[in-house]
Write a protein that holds these residues in place. Structure first.
Motif, PDB file in Angstrom:
ATOM      1  N   VAL A 173      33.651  10.203  34.773  1.00 42.68           N
ATOM      2  CA  VAL A 173      33.972  11.127  33.693  1.00 42.68           C
ATOM      3  C   VAL A 173      33.574  12.537  34.115  1.00 42.68           C
ATOM      4  O   VAL A 173      32.411  12.781  34.464  1.00 42.68           O
ATOM      5  CB  VAL A 173      33.234  10.753  32.391  1.00 42.68           C
ATOM      6  N   ALA A 174      34.523  13.457  34.087  1.00 41.90           N
ATOM      7  CA  ALA A 174      34.235  14.863  34.391  1.00 41.90           C
ATOM      8  C   ALA A 174      34.593  15.713  33.182  1.00 41.90           C
ATOM      9  O   ALA A 174      35.644  15.510  32.569  1.00 41.90           O
ATOM     10  CB  ALA A 174      35.024  15.318  35.623  1.00 41.90           C
ATOM     11  N   VAL A 175      33.722  16.649  32.841  1.00 37.98           N
ATOM     12  CA  VAL A 175      33.921  17.490  31.663  1.00 37.98           C
ATOM     13  C   VAL A 175      34.058  18.949  32.086  1.00 37.98           C
ATOM     14  O   VAL A 175      33.226  19.471  32.846  1.00 37.98           O
ATOM     15  CB  VAL A 175      32.747  17.343  30.672  1.00 37.98           C
ATOM     16  N   ASP A 176      35.094  19.607  31.613  1.00 40.17           N
ATOM     17  CA  ASP A 176      35.315  21.039  31.866  1.00 40.17           C
ATOM     18  C   ASP A 176      35.700  21.683  30.545  1.00 40.17           C
ATOM     19  O   ASP A 176      36.844  21.585  30.101  1.00 40.17           O
ATOM     20  CB  ASP A 176      36.402  21.236  32.921  1.00 40.17           C
ATOM     21  N   ASP A 177      34.723  22.322  29.902  1.00 40.44           N
ATOM     22  CA  ASP A 177      34.908  22.869  28.561  1.00 40.44           C
ATOM     23  C   ASP A 177      35.357  21.762  27.598  1.00 40.44           C
ATOM     24  O   ASP A 177      34.628  20.824  27.370  1.00 40.44           O
ATOM     25  CB  ASP A 177      35.917  24.021  28.578  1.00 40.44           C
ATOM     26  N   ASN A 178      36.573  21.853  27.061  1.00 40.18           N
ATOM     27  CA  ASN A 178      37.052  20.853  26.109  1.00 40.18           C
ATOM     28  C   ASN A 178      37.974  19.819  26.739  1.00 40.18           C
ATOM     29  O   ASN A 178      38.644  19.065  26.032  1.00 40.18           O
ATOM     30  CB  ASN A 178      37.793  21.540  24.954  1.00 40.18           C
ATOM     31  N   VAL A 179      38.016  19.782  28.071  1.00 40.54           N
ATOM     32  CA  VAL A 179      38.908  18.868  28.785  1.00 40.54           C
ATOM     33  C   VAL A 179      38.084  17.825  29.524  1.00 40.54           C
ATOM     34  O   VAL A 179      37.125  18.158  30.229  1.00 40.54           O
ATOM     35  CB  VAL A 179      39.806  19.628  29.784  1.00 40.54           C
ATOM     36  N   VAL A 180      38.456  16.555  29.366  1.00 35.68           N
ATOM     37  CA  VAL A 180      37.792  15.448  30.062  1.00 35.68           C
ATOM     38  C   VAL A 180      38.773  14.822  31.044  1.00 35.68           C
ATOM     39  O   VAL A 180      39.920  14.525  30.685  1.00 35.68           O
ATOM     40  CB  VAL A 180      37.290  14.376  29.070  1.00 35.68           C
ATOM     41  N   THR A 181      38.322  14.617  32.277  1.00 40.94           N
ATOM     42  CA  THR A 181      39.137  13.957  33.289  1.00 40.94           C
ATOM     43  C   THR A 181      38.532  12.609  33.625  1.00 40.94           C
ATOM     44  O   THR A 181      37.327  12.511  33.903  1.00 40.94           O
ATOM     45  CB  THR A 181      39.236  14.817  34.563  1.00 40.94           C
ATOM     46  N   LEU A 182      39.355  11.569  33.583  1.00 40.11           N
ATOM     47  CA  LEU A 182      38.926  10.215  33.906  1.00 40.11           C
ATOM     48  C   LEU A 182      39.501   9.803  35.256  1.00 40.11           C
ATOM     49  O   LEU A 182      40.705   9.976  35.500  1.00 40.11           O
ATOM     50  CB  LEU A 182      39.394   9.229  32.832  1.00 40.11           C
ATOM     51  N   THR A 183      38.666   9.261  36.119  1.00 47.03           N
ATOM     52  CA  THR A 183      39.116   8.723  37.404  1.00 47.03           C
ATOM     53  C   THR A 183      38.467   7.368  37.624  1.00 47.03           C
ATOM     54  O   THR A 183      37.484   7.026  36.972  1.00 47.03           O
ATOM     55  CB  THR A 183      38.770   9.661  38.570  1.00 47.03           C
ATOM     56  N   GLY A 184      38.998   6.617  38.564  1.00 52.74           N
ATOM     57  CA  GLY A 184      38.471   5.294  38.863  1.00 52.74           C
ATOM     58  C   GLY A 184      39.588   4.284  39.008  1.00 52.74           C
ATOM     59  O   GLY A 184      40.759   4.660  39.174  1.00 52.74           O
ATOM     60  N   HIS A 185      39.230   3.002  38.915  1.00 53.88           N
ATOM     61  CA  HIS A 185      40.210   1.943  39.101  1.00 53.88           C
ATOM     62  C   HIS A 185      40.011   0.857  38.048  1.00 53.88           C
ATOM     63  O   HIS A 185      38.877   0.508  37.699  1.00 53.88           O
ATOM     64  CB  HIS A 185      40.088   1.317  40.498  1.00 53.88           C
ATOM     65  N   VAL A 186      41.116   0.344  37.536  1.00 56.77           N
ATOM     66  CA  VAL A 186      41.093  -0.779  36.602  1.00 56.77           C
ATOM     67  C   VAL A 186      42.144  -1.791  37.025  1.00 56.77           C
ATOM     68  O   VAL A 186      42.912  -1.549  37.959  1.00 56.77           O
ATOM     69  CB  VAL A 186      41.349  -0.310  35.148  1.00 56.77           C
ATOM     70  N   ASP A 187      42.192  -2.920  36.325  1.00 55.47           N
ATOM     71  CA  ASP A 187      43.100  -4.002  36.696  1.00 55.47           C
ATOM     72  C   ASP A 187      44.408  -3.989  35.927  1.00 55.47           C
ATOM     73  O   ASP A 187      45.340  -4.703  36.299  1.00 55.47           O
ATOM     74  CB  ASP A 187      42.422  -5.362  36.477  1.00 55.47           C
ATOM     75  N   SER A 188      44.478  -3.227  34.828  1.00 51.56           N
ATOM     76  CA  SER A 188      45.675  -3.321  33.997  1.00 51.56           C
ATOM     77  C   SER A 188      45.942  -2.010  33.267  1.00 51.56           C
ATOM     78  O   SER A 188      45.052  -1.157  33.096  1.00 51.56           O
ATOM     79  CB  SER A 188      45.529  -4.444  32.969  1.00 51.56           C
ATOM     80  N   TYR A 189      47.187  -1.869  32.849  1.00 50.62           N
ATOM     81  CA  TYR A 189      47.626  -0.739  32.019  1.00 50.62           C
ATOM     82  C   TYR A 189      46.800  -0.692  30.739  1.00 50.62           C
ATOM     83  O   TYR A 189      46.399   0.376  30.267  1.00 50.62           O
ATOM     84  CB  TYR A 189      49.106  -0.949  31.690  1.00 50.62           C
ATOM     85  N   LEU A 190      46.530  -1.876  30.174  1.00 44.62           N
ATOM     86  CA  LEU A 190      45.774  -1.965  28.926  1.00 44.62           C
ATOM     87  C   LEU A 190      44.374  -1.398  29.094  1.00 44.62           C
ATOM     88  O   LEU A 190      43.871  -0.684  28.218  1.00 44.62           O
ATOM     89  CB  LEU A 190      45.702  -3.426  28.469  1.00 44.62           C
ATOM     90  N   GLN A 191      43.717  -1.683  30.232  1.00 47.85           N
ATOM     91  CA  GLN A 191      42.378  -1.163  30.473  1.00 47.85           C
ATOM     92  C   GLN A 191      42.397   0.356  30.634  1.00 47.85           C
ATOM     93  O   GLN A 191      41.492   1.053  30.174  1.00 47.85           O
ATOM     94  CB  GLN A 191      41.789  -1.817  31.725  1.00 47.85           C
ATOM     95  N   LYS A 192      43.432   0.874  31.265  1.00 48.11           N
ATOM     96  CA  LYS A 192      43.559   2.322  31.421  1.00 48.11           C
ATOM     97  C   LYS A 192      43.674   2.996  30.062  1.00 48.11           C
ATOM     98  O   LYS A 192      43.017   4.015  29.801  1.00 48.11           O
ATOM     99  CB  LYS A 192      44.784   2.640  32.288  1.00 48.11           C
ATOM    100  N   GLU A 193      44.486   2.432  29.179  1.00 46.69           N
ATOM    101  CA  GLU A 193      44.640   2.997  27.836  1.00 46.69           C
ATOM    102  C   GLU A 193      43.365   2.840  27.008  1.00 46.69           C
ATOM    103  O   GLU A 193      43.029   3.705  26.207  1.00 46.69           O
ATOM    104  CB  GLU A 193      45.818   2.336  27.131  1.00 46.69           C
ATOM    105  N   GLU A 194      42.642   1.732  27.207  1.00 46.54           N
ATOM    106  CA  GLU A 194      41.404   1.505  26.466  1.00 46.54           C
ATOM    107  C   GLU A 194      40.356   2.547  26.851  1.00 46.54           C
ATOM    108  O   GLU A 194      39.616   3.046  25.988  1.00 46.54           O
ATOM    109  CB  GLU A 194      40.878   0.098  26.741  1.00 46.54           C
TER     110      GLU A 194
END
Length: 217
Positions: A173-194
């Motif tokens: 999780v990276a925070v820049d003012d009011n913007v959050v950027t998510l990076t990493g790896h998951v197994d499914s589309y559902l996990q990405k949305e979660e």
């Protein structure tokens, strides 16, 4: 059977397994994890549910949706749909109705304006998507939180770790003012949305950039 054919079959089985989709014919193609849907449905709400089913299928990395909504009823005028959309927004007390403008064109409802929280944005979309006669919804609502609290990076990371759906997944999780950027790896589309859904619960966020990649073991 190659991977594309296997994914296509898995999606078809998932749709077939849902009883409310009986008598609905959906075309499915799959190529390198990208699933394309085509066909017609009798409500916009059903169209959204189909998308949810497909996103839960293991192996789906992206979804291209060409479904058309044919209600099988006499089309309502855009004016009538606008009246119903406005009423639907007003009935939901969690939605700040004064901050939302509704535009209706050829059966499509456009939501324009700004709200404080993502749940309000999604509540507005859900409210109008259930209206019979709506062919589609374009949710252009912006998140402009009035809170002055700093976004707590550690709080977001801890919330992601508490999710059973994201167990053993490493998400940065990276925070820049009011913007959050998510990076990493998951197994499914559902996990990405979660991961994105959980992140939106943090106060002060205006925008999320979701760069989480889907990798299947």
């Amino acid at each position: 059977m190659n991977a594309n054919n296997q994914l296509q079959q898995n999606v078809q089985f998932a749709l077939f397994w849902e009883p409310y989709l009986e008598h609905t014919t959906i075309g499915v193609t799959a190529q390198n994890g990208i699933v394309t849907l085509s066909g017609t449905v009798d409500s916009y709400e059903k169209k959204i549910e189909i998308e949810k089913v497909v996103k839960r299928v293991r192996g789906v990395k992206a979804l291209v949706e060409h479904l058309e909504v044919h209600h099988g009823i006499t089309p309502e005028s855009d004016e009538d749909l606008a009246i119903k959309a406005l009423a639907a927004i007003q009935l939901n007390t969690s939605i700040p109705e004064n901050d939302i403008k509704i535009v209706v064109a050829k059966g499509w409802v456009y939501l324009i304006g700004a709200v404080d929280w993502n749940y309000q944005k999604m509540a507005a979309q859900h409210a109008v998507s259930r209206i019979i006669g709506v062919k589609g919804v374009v949710n252009s609502l912006l998140i402009h939180s009035v809170t002055t609290d700093a976004i707590e990076q550690n709080a977001i990371q801890n919330a992601l770790k508490r999710s059973s759906l994201l167990r053993n997944k490493t998400i940065q999780v990276a925070v820049d003012d009011n913007v959050v950027t998510l990076t990493g790896h998951v197994d499914s589309y559902l996990q990405k949305e979660e991961a994105e859904r959980i992140t939106w619960n943090a106060p002060g966020i205006w925008r999320i950039i979701n760069h989480i990649e889907i990798q299947h073991p």
